[in-house]
Enzyme design. Structure first.
Site, PDB file in Angstrom:
ATOM      1  N   CYS A  74     -15.027   7.820   4.505  1.00 21.21           N
ATOM      2  CA  CYS A  74     -15.254   6.563   3.778  1.00 21.21           C
ATOM      3  C   CYS A  74     -16.547   5.904   4.240  1.00 21.21           C
ATOM      4  O   CYS A  74     -16.829   5.845   5.436  1.00 21.21           O
ATOM      5  CB  CYS A  74     -14.092   5.597   3.992  1.00 21.21           C
ATOM      6  SG  CYS A  74     -12.639   6.033   3.043  1.00 21.21           S
ATOM      7  N   HIS A  75     -17.294   5.398   3.287  1.00 17.20           N
ATOM      8  CA  HIS A  75     -18.527   4.681   3.594  1.00 17.20           C
ATOM      9  C   HIS A  75     -18.213   3.239   3.989  1.00 17.20           C
ATOM     10  O   HIS A  75     -17.329   2.624   3.386  1.00 17.20           O
ATOM     11  CB  HIS A  75     -19.445   4.640   2.358  1.00 17.20           C
ATOM     12  CG  HIS A  75     -19.961   5.969   1.946  1.00 17.20           C
ATOM     13  ND1 HIS A  75     -19.210   6.871   1.217  1.00 17.20           N
ATOM     14  CD2 HIS A  75     -21.156   6.564   2.159  1.00 17.20           C
ATOM     15  CE1 HIS A  75     -19.927   7.961   0.991  1.00 17.20           C
ATOM     16  NE2 HIS A  75     -21.107   7.799   1.561  1.00 17.20           N
TER      17      HIS A  75
ATOM     18  N   ASP B 271       6.354  -3.362  12.389  1.00 16.82           N
ATOM     19  CA  ASP B 271       6.171  -3.618  13.820  1.00 16.82           C
ATOM     20  C   ASP B 271       6.832  -4.920  14.256  1.00 16.82           C
ATOM     21  O   ASP B 271       7.473  -4.979  15.302  1.00 16.82           O
ATOM     22  CB  ASP B 271       4.679  -3.656  14.158  1.00 16.82           C
ATOM     23  CG  ASP B 271       4.444  -4.016  15.609  1.00 16.82           C
ATOM     24  OD1 ASP B 271       4.994  -3.329  16.490  1.00 16.82           O
ATOM     25  OD2 ASP B 271       3.719  -4.997  15.869  1.00 16.82           O
TER      26      ASP B 271
ATOM     27  N   GLU C 167      -9.951   1.373   0.551  1.00 15.40           N
ATOM     28  CA  GLU C 167      -9.814   0.083   1.230  1.00 15.40           C
ATOM     29  C   GLU C 167      -8.531  -0.620   0.798  1.00 15.40           C
ATOM     30  O   GLU C 167      -7.790  -1.159   1.630  1.00 15.40           O
ATOM     31  CB  GLU C 167     -11.043  -0.784   0.955  1.00 15.40           C
ATOM     32  CG  GLU C 167     -12.291  -0.363   1.704  1.00 15.40           C
ATOM     33  CD  GLU C 167     -12.958   0.916   1.206  1.00 15.40           C
ATOM     34  OE1 GLU C 167     -13.832   1.434   1.909  1.00 15.40           O
ATOM     35  OE2 GLU C 167     -12.611   1.420   0.118  1.00 15.40           O
TER      36      GLU C 167
END
Length: 157
Positions: A75-76, A127, A113
């Site tokens: 990924c950029h 979590d 993203e």
């Protein structure tokens, strides 16, 4: 089909996007976390020992979006314009759906993203509540829509 992230020797490479046009890129992804009634009630009543679960998940989702290029190898790094989150409650199913929309003007899309944001946000919920319910289930992480770029518009039907 030739994959753009492999060179002629089948070695991984980062795609060269320098010849692409800068266009508006928007992507929306979503995912769902299912849990026990007890865990759902703790989140709804904002009584989790670790703090406000949904608010923390939203911040984590935004951070996940911003860190995508650091954790997904090809990924950029992107200059993001906007990250929007929404959480939908499913009371009957004891579940929350996290929706993340990402926007930028760039040479490559923001699908990864948006998907990363959803994943990190849902993992944060897990979590924070795992002490109550270790059997929670994260599922249906999908790209809902994307627009911009050469491949055009996609909307999940």
């Amino acid at each position: 089909m030739k994959l753009s992230h492999l060179d002629e020797k089948n070695h991984p490479k980062m795609v060269d996007v320098s010849d692409k046009n800068i266009t508006l890129r928007i992507a929306t992804a979503s995912g769902i976390i299912y849990m026990s009634q007890e865990a759902f009630d703790v989140i709804k009543n904002n009584t989790a020992k670790k703090g406000p679960v949904l608010q923390t998940a939203i911040v984590a989702a935004i951070m996940g979006v911003k860190k995508t290029s650091e954790i997904i190898p090809m990924c950029h790094p992107l200059m993001l314009s906007k990250v929007e989150t929404n959480i939908v409650e499913f009371v009957k199913e004891c579940a929350f759906k996290l929706i993340v929309t990402v926007k930028c003007e760039g040479k490559t899309g923001v699908e990864m993203e948006a998907l990363s944001g959803v994943s990190i946000g849902l993992l944060t919920i897990y979590d924070m509540i795992k002490a109550i319910d270790k059997s929670m289930r994260i599922t249906d992480i999908v790209l809902e829509s994307k627009e911009g770029g050469k491949s055009g518009k996609f909307v999940r039907s």
